[in-house]
Write a protein that holds these residues in place. Structure first.
Motif, PDB file in Angstrom:
ATOM      1  N   GLU A 204      45.680  61.818  26.945  1.00 35.76           N
ATOM      2  CA  GLU A 204      45.800  62.698  28.109  1.00 35.76           C
ATOM      3  C   GLU A 204      47.121  63.454  28.076  1.00 35.76           C
ATOM      4  OE1 GLU A 204      44.505  62.107  32.642  1.00 35.76           O
ATOM      5  OE2 GLU A 204      46.332  60.988  32.152  1.00 35.76           O
TER       6      GLU A 204
ATOM      7  N   SER B  26      58.061  65.954  19.367  1.00 35.84           N
ATOM      8  CA  SER B  26      58.151  66.774  20.576  1.00 35.84           C
ATOM      9  C   SER B  26      58.351  68.255  20.255  1.00 35.84           C
ATOM     10  CB  SER B  26      59.276  66.264  21.472  1.00 35.84           C
ATOM     11  OG  SER B  26      60.522  66.281  20.796  1.00 35.84           O
TER      12      SER B  26
ATOM     13  N   THR C 143      57.519  65.127  26.453  1.00 32.75           N
ATOM     14  CA  THR C 143      57.747  63.694  26.286  1.00 32.75           C
ATOM     15  C   THR C 143      56.429  63.047  25.874  1.00 32.75           C
ATOM     16  OG1 THR C 143      57.311  63.290  28.647  1.00 32.75           O
ATOM     17  CG2 THR C 143      59.606  63.565  27.987  1.00 32.75           C
ATOM     18  N   GLY C 144      56.513  61.927  25.196  1.00 35.94           N
ATOM     19  CA  GLY C 144      55.322  61.180  24.814  1.00 35.94           C
ATOM     20  C   GLY C 144      54.658  61.715  23.554  1.00 35.94           C
ATOM     21  N   THR C 145      53.592  61.031  23.152  1.00 37.79           N
ATOM     22  CA  THR C 145      52.864  61.403  21.939  1.00 37.79           C
ATOM     23  C   THR C 145      51.364  61.299  22.185  1.00 37.79           C
ATOM     24  OG1 THR C 145      52.879  59.132  21.094  1.00 37.79           O
ATOM     25  CG2 THR C 145      54.715  60.560  20.434  1.00 37.79           C
ATOM     26  N   ALA C 146      50.601  61.970  21.313  1.00 42.45           N
ATOM     27  CA  ALA C 146      49.136  61.909  21.298  1.00 42.45           C
ATOM     28  C   ALA C 146      48.714  61.987  19.840  1.00 42.45           C
ATOM     29  CB  ALA C 146      48.543  63.056  22.119  1.00 42.45           C
TER      30      ALA C 146
ATOM     31  N   ARG D 244      46.198  68.021  34.607  1.00 42.70           N
ATOM     32  CA  ARG D 244      46.091  67.013  33.561  1.00 42.70           C
ATOM     33  C   ARG D 244      44.750  67.196  32.869  1.00 42.70           C
ATOM     34  NH1 ARG D 244      47.250  61.307  34.964  1.00 42.70           N
ATOM     35  NH2 ARG D 244      49.002  62.126  36.169  1.00 42.70           N
TER      36      ARG D 244
ATOM     37  N   HIS E  54      53.767  65.955  29.344  1.00 44.14           N
ATOM     38  CA  HIS E  54      53.852  64.534  29.006  1.00 44.14           C
ATOM     39  C   HIS E  54      52.533  64.100  28.373  1.00 44.14           C
ATOM     40  CE1 HIS E  54      54.983  60.360  29.040  1.00 44.14           C
ATOM     41  NE2 HIS E  54      53.887  60.044  29.717  1.00 44.14           N
TER      42      HIS E  54
ATOM     43  N   HIS F 185      50.239  60.978  26.855  1.00 40.64           N
ATOM     44  CA  HIS F 185      50.086  59.517  26.880  1.00 40.64           C
ATOM     45  C   HIS F 185      48.646  59.180  26.538  1.00 40.64           C
ATOM     46  CE1 HIS F 185      50.859  55.383  27.819  1.00 40.64           C
ATOM     47  NE2 HIS F 185      49.914  55.358  28.750  1.00 40.64           N
ATOM     48  N   ARG F 186      48.489  58.421  25.466  1.00 42.02           N
ATOM     49  CA  ARG F 186      47.154  58.090  24.956  1.00 42.02           C
ATOM     50  C   ARG F 186      46.387  59.384  24.684  1.00 42.02           C
ATOM     51  NH1 ARG F 186      46.428  52.978  29.109  1.00 42.02           N
ATOM     52  NH2 ARG F 186      47.823  51.589  27.972  1.00 42.02           N
TER      53      ARG F 186
END
Length: 390
Positions: free
Chosen positions: A158, A116, A107-110, A73, A153, A155-156
């Motif tokens: 990270e 994606s 998955t997810g966004t930043a 990570r 993945h 998130h925020r």
């Protein structure tokens, strides 16, 4: 002793991706198979394990779609930090040789990474550029059967880079070439059966069994049959794959399988001859034809069971994808009438995606468990049917 302690392997951090509504019972399954530090999440559960346990989860878990092993990570506040983070996340010289193909799931966004497909492209570019620096050549992309499947993945600020040990969704057991019009996913069916508490000691009946998924998952669970024993896993091509440990876990799962000398009584009714044959084909493919009986008949014409207690499971049409509303009202009304008349003393578990139709049963639910079935907000309803008068 202190030296041994310092060199003890670090725990593996993982995530099991689960059907929505089965996070708690999915966590219980992980715990029963030896996982530690389990935390239910939305549509998932995080856990810690050693390598033997991770192999065991892949072979014996019934509820997850996927099992992801966290590898790194890093901070990710845009395209550049994602690119750099991926290149530095692993020793790619060891993990991804140009002779291997790979796939990237996101998955997810930043910040700056909202789509994606675009994010996956940045990850792919980082890996290919790293390979060209190392070898002067690159891996190919294979979306269907890659040698390595990476999951990112966001998130925020990270990014978490994980490896997918199976590649394909674990809900695909391999027995279901034939499905009905609105199929229930196998892992969701397994979770629904587990929620009933049925253990194979009493009869199980499905009055509208369709292609037989609930019955097959119930029988497989009662007899400790693990369909994953017959599939190939991407983890077998990981750089740190341990063949002896993997073989030991395969043997462990095989030893758990029960013989069919005293099978539970499992019965399904299906009035459509074509769908009834699909159910029989699926049951045969699962190796459970000695355990499950499919009767080609309307449940309204079925004889009352001889047993005073058992479990009825049912996933009737909701009126969203199948059937006409007025006809379905009648179906539910008659289903309720038959159950009250013939199945007193039994427990009924019914998957409902339509409260209006469920009301036509004229039964009062004791429990309502929210689940998601193919994007539909549903309830797994538990009813206690009044005992029959003799």
């Amino acid at each position: 002793m202190g030296s041994e302690h310092r060199h003890a392997p670090l725990p593996i951090h993982g995530v099991a991706v689960l059907p929505q509504g089965l996070e708690d019972i999915g966590s219980q399954e992980l715990q029963a198979l030896g996982a530690k530090q389990i935390t239910p999440l939305r549509r998932a559960a995080s856990f810690e394990s050693d390598m033997a346990c991770l192999y065991r989860l892949h072979l014996q878990c019934r509820l997850p779609f996927r099992l992801l092993r966290e590898m790194a990570r890093f901070r990710c506040d845009g395209r550049d930090s994602l690119y750099d983070g991926v290149q530095q996340a692993l020793d790619w010289e060891r993990w991804l040789h140009p002779s291997m193909s790979f796939r990237v799931d996101v998955t997810g966004t930043a910040p700056g990474l909202k789509h994606s497909h675009f994010t996956a492209l940045q990850v792919k570019n980082a890996l290919i550029d790293r390979q060209r620096d190392l070898w002067g050549k690159r891996s190919s992309i294979n979306l269907d059967e890659p040698d390595l499947c990476l999951h990112v993945h966001l998130h925020r600020d990270e990014a978490v880079l994980s490896l997918d040990g199976s590649g394909g969704s674990l809900h695909r057991r391999g027995y279901r070439a034939a499905v009905g019009v609105a199929p229930l996913k196998e892992n969701l069916a397994a979770g629904l059966i587990r929620l009933t508490g049925w253990d194979g000691s009493t009869p199980l009946t499905d009055p509208c069994c369709g292609s037989g998924t609930l019955l097959i998952e119930a029988a497989a669970m009662a007899l400790q049959r693990f369909p994953a024993l017959h599939r190939n896993f991407l983890l077998e091509s990981w750089a740190d794959f341990e063949p002896d440990l993997w073989n030991a876990e395969q043997q462990r799962a095989q030893k758990r399988q029960q013989p069919v000398d005293n099978p539970p009584r499992i019965l399904g009714y299906e009035q459509d001859s074509k769908i009834a044959q699909q159910a029989r084909d699926n049951i045969r493919a699962a190796g459970l034809e000695e355990v499950i009986e499919i009767v080609e008949a309307d449940f309204r014409d079925a004889p009352a069971p001889e047993e005073d207690h058992g479990v009825v499971v049912c996933n009737p049409p909701y009126g969203v994808r199948l059937g006409d509303s007025i006809e379905l009202q009648e179906l539910y009304r008659e289903l309720g009438a038959v159950l009250k008349k013939d199945y007193g003393g039994w427990d009924l578990w019914l998957l409902s995606g339509n409260r209006e139709l469920t009301g036509a049963l004229r039964l009062k639910a004791r429990r309502r468990i929210p689940v998601n079935n193919g994007g539909l907000d549903c309830r797994w309803l538990h009813y206690e049917l009044n005992r029959r008068l003799r």
